[in-house]
Motif scaffolding. Structure first.
Motif, PDB file in Angstrom:
ATOM      1  N   UNK A  83      -7.766 -20.995 -27.356  1.00  0.00           N
ATOM      2  CA  UNK A  83      -9.099 -20.186 -27.432  1.00  0.00           C
ATOM      3  C   UNK A  83      -9.275 -19.706 -26.160  1.00  0.00           C
ATOM      4  N   UNK A  84      -9.337 -18.496 -25.886  1.00  0.00           N
ATOM      5  CA  UNK A  84      -9.544 -17.831 -24.509  1.00  0.00           C
ATOM      6  C   UNK A  84     -10.790 -16.662 -24.576  1.00  0.00           C
ATOM      7  N   UNK A 141      -8.671 -26.722 -27.487  1.00  0.00           N
ATOM      8  CA  UNK A 141      -8.548 -26.497 -25.979  1.00  0.00           C
ATOM      9  C   UNK A 141      -8.970 -24.965 -25.523  1.00  0.00           C
ATOM     10  N   UNK A 142     -10.203 -24.773 -24.812  1.00  0.00           N
ATOM     11  CA  UNK A 142     -10.434 -23.518 -24.484  1.00  0.00           C
ATOM     12  C   UNK A 142     -10.585 -23.134 -22.974  1.00  0.00           C
ATOM     13  N   UNK A 143     -10.214 -21.893 -22.603  1.00  0.00           N
ATOM     14  CA  UNK A 143     -10.772 -21.549 -21.363  1.00  0.00           C
ATOM     15  C   UNK A 143     -11.624 -20.395 -21.369  1.00  0.00           C
ATOM     16  N   UNK A 144     -12.876 -20.421 -20.476  1.00  0.00           N
ATOM     17  CA  UNK A 144     -13.841 -19.515 -20.253  1.00  0.00           C
ATOM     18  C   UNK A 144     -13.892 -18.907 -19.132  1.00  0.00           C
ATOM     19  N   UNK A 145     -13.775 -17.637 -18.958  1.00  0.00           N
ATOM     20  CA  UNK A 145     -13.495 -16.845 -17.574  1.00  0.00           C
ATOM     21  C   UNK A 145     -14.718 -15.926 -17.480  1.00  0.00           C
ATOM     22  N   UNK A 146     -15.166 -15.793 -16.090  1.00  0.00           N
ATOM     23  CA  UNK A 146     -16.062 -14.884 -15.693  1.00  0.00           C
ATOM     24  C   UNK A 146     -15.365 -13.935 -14.714  1.00  0.00           C
ATOM     25  N   UNK A 147     -15.052 -12.652 -14.881  1.00  0.00           N
ATOM     26  CA  UNK A 147     -14.504 -12.056 -13.637  1.00  0.00           C
ATOM     27  C   UNK A 147     -14.863 -10.493 -13.654  1.00  0.00           C
ATOM     28  N   UNK A 184     -13.484 -21.873 -16.611  1.00  0.00           N
ATOM     29  CA  UNK A 184     -13.760 -23.389 -17.068  1.00  0.00           C
ATOM     30  C   UNK A 184     -12.976 -23.701 -18.134  1.00  0.00           C
ATOM     31  N   UNK A 185     -12.420 -24.850 -17.864  1.00  0.00           N
ATOM     32  CA  UNK A 185     -11.418 -25.650 -19.012  1.00  0.00           C
ATOM     33  C   UNK A 185     -12.182 -26.483 -19.919  1.00  0.00           C
ATOM     34  N   UNK A 317     -22.101 -17.363 -12.318  1.00  0.00           N
ATOM     35  CA  UNK A 317     -22.376 -18.730 -12.775  1.00  0.00           C
ATOM     36  C   UNK A 317     -21.241 -19.601 -12.528  1.00  0.00           C
ATOM     37  N   UNK A 318     -19.817 -19.463 -13.190  1.00  0.00           N
ATOM     38  CA  UNK A 318     -18.678 -20.097 -12.929  1.00  0.00           C
ATOM     39  C   UNK A 318     -18.331 -20.328 -11.540  1.00  0.00           C
TER      40      UNK A 318
END
Length: 366
Positions: A83-84, A141-147, A184-185, A317-318
């Motif tokens: 999950x991304x 398993x997920x990655x959450x990204x702020x960009x 964040x993983x 935030x991240x």
């Protein structure tokens, strides 16, 4: 069986060398001491060269690099990610979704993807969505990204122009924002502490936007107007109304998050209020007579790193969380609150969670 979701690592990426206030002053002209104090930024990173206008990389490049670092620090193979979820207000293109470009750069042929089109609140919302999928056992398993790539929206305001022709509010905008990405993983588990509660809302349903990127959309009027300008996209910020209404949004956010998490301010070890809220906004809260016992309790627990990265929208935030983990300020067992507000249409999003990640082996930051 309902599982628990936990953050096991973070990662970050800032493009190029840091641009100090002195560097910007030599290019744009000075910002008054009063405005510079309001900005609270000492340096920022841009993927656009402020002198030549050349692009070093793209937003999706930054997002992928932050994700790769987070995976490396978690010792997780990219192929284990199912999950991304990504948040940005400045995607490479309107379509395809930028999250799918990041998927490609991570080398994943197949992966569930979701993109949140938002600014400061977006990554907290994305994190909440990701953890719900993991808690339900749908993904592991997920990655959450702020960009965010904000410099491409700023550069056209000053490139090729006489610095003396820039208005003070234009300089304020340019000095305030920067680019960056953080990730964040998350993994699903059955025996580790995780998320306690969350809340999100838009409280500006009857108010004009405090921030807008008018170009690049399908609104006919805006499209017609933008076609007459050399710059098709720009960032517009209503600093005056932001200062007036933001403290009310922030106060409502705090009350809601604590209530929905069934917790108290006393139980919070670290409260992440990125983008300068720790200083300027707390002062505005006091001036607006909104200072509550909760804010008094949280006073010394509020954490942000605005001066090092500037306003970075979805990455704020991240980036702050990544900084705290890598420098040892965030420790396993801490109960933390992520609280983000956004002036685009006056949104807030907050999460309370119990941190269980081991100390970061890197023990440094960018």
């Amino acid at each position: 069986m309902i599982k628990s979701a936990r953050i096991v690592s973070t990662g970050s990426y800032l493009p190029g060398e840091p641009l100090t206030n002195e560097t910007l002053e030599s290019i744009l002209g000075p910002l008054s001491p009063e405005l510079l104090e309001q900005v609270q930024v000492e340096r920022r990173h841009w993927l656009v060269n402020p002198i030549t206008g050349e692009y070093h990389e793209t937003n999706s490049d930054m997002a992928a690099k932050a994700a790769k670092q987070a995976l490396e620090l978690a010792n997780i193979d990219p192929n284990d990610v199912d999950l991304l979820v990504l948040s940005t207000a400045s995607p490479d293109y309107p379509l395809p979704p930028m999250v799918t470009l990041v998927q490609e750069k991570l080398g994943l042929r197949r992966c569930a993807t979701l993109e949140v089109r938002s600014g400061c609140c977006g990554t907290v919302e994305a994190l909440d969505v990701a953890r719900l999928y993991l808690e339900r056992g749908i993904y592991q398993t997920a990655i959450v990204i702020g960009s965010e790539a904000i410099s491409p929206l700023l550069a056209p305001q000053f490139l090729g122009k006489d610095p003396s022709s820039l208005r003070a509010r234009d300089r304020l905008n340019i000095y305030s924002f920067g680019d960056g990405a953080a990730a964040m993983v998350l993994t699903a588990t059955e025996d580790e502490p995780g998320f306690v509660g969350s809340a999100m809302a838009c409280v500006g349903g009857n108010k004009k936007p405090g921030m807008i990127i008018p170009g690049g959309g399908t609104n006919a009027l805006l499209t017609t107007l933008d076609q007459k300008k050399a710059c098709l996209m720009e960032l517009k910020v209503d600093f005056t109304n932001s200062g007036k209404f933001t403290p009310h949004v922030l106060n409502e956010a705090l009350v809601d998050v604590l209530k929905r998490s069934s917790t108290t301010a006393e139980s919070i070890d670290l409260c992440f209020l990125p983008e300068g809220n720790a200083g300027y906004l707390r002062s505005e809260i006091e001036h607006s007579h909104l200072q509550t016992s909760e804010w008094v309790v949280l006073g010394d627990k509020i954490f942000e790193n605005l001066s090092l990265v500037s306003n970075t929208g979805s990455a704020a935030v991240p980036l702050a969380l990544d900084y705290a983990w890598k420098t040892g300020k965030l420790k396993s067992g801490d109960r933390i609150m992520l609280l983000a507000i956004e002036t685009s249409k006056w949104l807030y999003a907050g999460i309370v969670l119990d941190w269980s990640a081991e100390p970061c082996a890197a023990n440094n930051w960018n």
